[in-house]
Structures are given as structure tokens and as C-alpha cells.
Scaffold this active site. Sequence first.
Site, short mmCIF file in Angstrom:
data_model
loop_
_atom_site.label_atom_id
_atom_site.label_comp_id
_atom_site.label_asym_id
_atom_site.label_seq_id
_atom_site.Cartn_x
_atom_site.Cartn_y
_atom_site.Cartn_z
N ARG A 243 34.15 -22.80 48.58
CA ARG A 243 35.06 -24.22 48.36
C ARG A 243 36.54 -23.67 48.50
NH1 ARG A 243 35.50 -26.34 42.86
NH2 ARG A 243 37.61 -25.50 43.14
N HIS A 247 38.36 -28.67 43.46
CA HIS A 247 37.16 -29.75 43.46
C HIS A 247 37.14 -31.07 43.99
CE1 HIS A 247 33.49 -31.56 41.88
NE2 HIS A 247 34.11 -32.63 41.18
N TYR A 255 42.54 -21.72 39.13
CA TYR A 255 41.68 -20.87 38.53
C TYR A 255 40.79 -19.97 39.68
CZ TYR A 255 39.04 -24.82 39.84
OH TYR A 255 38.58 -25.95 40.77
#
Length: 324
Positions: A243, A247, A255
Site C-alpha cells: 500500500r 489507509h 508508521y
Amino acid sequence: MSESSLTREQKIELYYWMCLTRIFDDMMVAYWKQGKGLGGTFSQRGHEAISVGSAYALEPDDVVAPMHRDLGCYLLRGITPRRIFANLLGKATGVSRGRDANLHGMGDLNHNIIGYISHLPQSLPVTVGVAMSFRYRNEPRVAMTYVGDGSSSAGLFHESLNLASVHKAPVVVIVENNQYAYSTPLHQQMNIQDIAIRAAGYGIPGVVVDGNDVEAVYAATKEAVDRARRGEGPTLIECKTMRMLGHAIHDGAEYVPRELLAEWEAKNPVLRFEQRLLAEGLVDQAEIDEIRQRCQVEVADAIEFAEQSPYPDPETLEEGVYAP
Ligand SMILES: Cc1ncc(C[n+]2csc(CCOP(=O)(O)OP(=O)(O)O)c2C)c(N)n1
């Protein structure tokens, strides 16, 4: 990258869809960062080879249930950039006619696309149900769906695949292993290297594919689709990717180690395929530039169309609530 039986025209077609997907995504992200978008939105950057390569292996009569990082699948199946951008802006001309300003409201049975169900991985049992209906009616059709690595750890994943296997449902399940489920890295949610080995627990084939190689994804999906159509049941395909953004648009993904992203950026699926086509002498730079230009124009037109479209009339609120 792997070899495949695709013709020059098919490869160029695949490149076009990947390019359109990337450019749509880039422009969508830029639009949201300017604060012009409505609500949240999910980037599929890095997933182009998966959504395009797998959807390309389906026939128009097959049914597909994409998830939030499968923009390429929606586009390839025939939902226009105009309708998608209008959907994202909650406009009456969007796929859900302004009911859902998201990729969630993107089902259109005219294109044999089941709308994305937000509760993960609820699209899976629905897709298995569709596949079983094909089997009962003796229709030579296949159903396909996508889940993330996080979704593959949910109980419903196991129950659905077990049932699908026992009943030889003609279903293909693509796991998009993009290393993170929101902020949870893979090693914090499972103790295995390959999600594909879970297939052994259901007695079905489990395949690991380079998810940044569109031809490899296509070849694995085509084999699984053919197998399902022959009545031999489900296949689980794990596509490994990354990814590349957060998100959703609000998530800066601090992170994620920068080195990991750099490692995957070197495997950029769109650029890799482009370089391969050039190296094989199947296209020249002028053709690549022309395709890119065409995609840019299409997406710019979609945004303009969406911006100018009206919001839904409140009087129509109850339309489409009940199935006819
Ligand atoms: C049952 C359920 N719990 C939580 C959520 C909120 N949620 C949406 S996407 C997501 C992460 C999913 O991770 P993964 O399946 O790996 O897919 P990815 O977003 O990485 O593509 C979560 C927790 C949800 N949609 N459904």
C-alpha cells in the site's frame, strides 16, 4: 515479470487501463488534498496490476465484487471515469446516484459488479453465494472477489472458503496482500509468510503471485477462472504488493518505514510494465505518451463533469432503497 499468452494489442490494452487507473487515482488524491473532496477516499496506488490484471481475465457475463482498492476493476468492467468521480462527489450522476460518496457505492449489476460492502470481508460470502447460484443453475459463469491481508484473518474468510470448496463454487478469491491492514503490519496479525497456504486448509489451490506484475496476475487469474468454469471449484490467489499511501486520504502512514516504500516504489507496476513494453519493442515512447495523454484528458473531463453535475433531488431519497 512472467511471460503470458497475451497479444500485443491485449498488452497495450492492459497498459491503457493501468495508466487510466493511476492517473485517476493521482488526480483524485490531489483533489482531496486541496480539500475539495467529500468525506474520505482510498488510494489504490500500487494495486493497478492486481485490479486490472485480474479483471481482464473475466468474461462480461462473470460477476465481480471489488473492494476499496480496485479502481482498475471498476474502470475495466465499463464504469466510466465520469460516473466514478461523480460518485466520489456524491452527485446524482454518480454510480449510486448520490447515495454514497465513496467507492463503496459503486455496484452496477448492468456491468455485473456487486457494490462494495464496507464490513470486511462481507463481499466474500455474497460472492460465494453468487457462484453457488451459477452452479445450481448450470450456468458457465464465474464469480470473483477481492480481500485484503487484514480481511483474510477474519473468521468469515475461513467459513466462506470452506463452504465454497465443499460445494465446488466457481469462485476466485484474490487476496491483495499489501503488507498493512490500516496501521497493523503483517507480522502482527499472522504467523505465516504466505497467505496462500491457508488454501490447503480448505483443499483448494493457493497461488502466490507478484502483485506488481500485471501479466503474472492475469495469467494466474485466467487459470483460476478456467478451472472454476470447468466445475473444479475455487482458487485462492495471493497477490503480494504494497500500500503506497495511507489507509485513506487522512492517513499520512508515518508508521510505515520509508525504506520499505522505496523498495516497493522500485517495483512500480505501471512503470515496470511500460518499461517492459518498450524493451520488447511492442510500443515506442510516442505511443506511451499518447496513451498517457489520452488518460489525462479522460480524467480531467471526468472531474469537470462531476463538478458540474447536480446533487440528488431530496425528493428522490427513497428511490432505489428496495430491490424491484
Ligand atoms: C468488520 C470491519 N471492521 C473494521 C473495518 C474498518 N476498516 C476498513 S478497511 C480496514 C483495514 C483493512 O485492511 P486490509 O483487509 O488489509 O485491506 P487494505 O485496506 O490494506 O487494502 C479496516 C480495519 C471494516 N470496514 N469492517
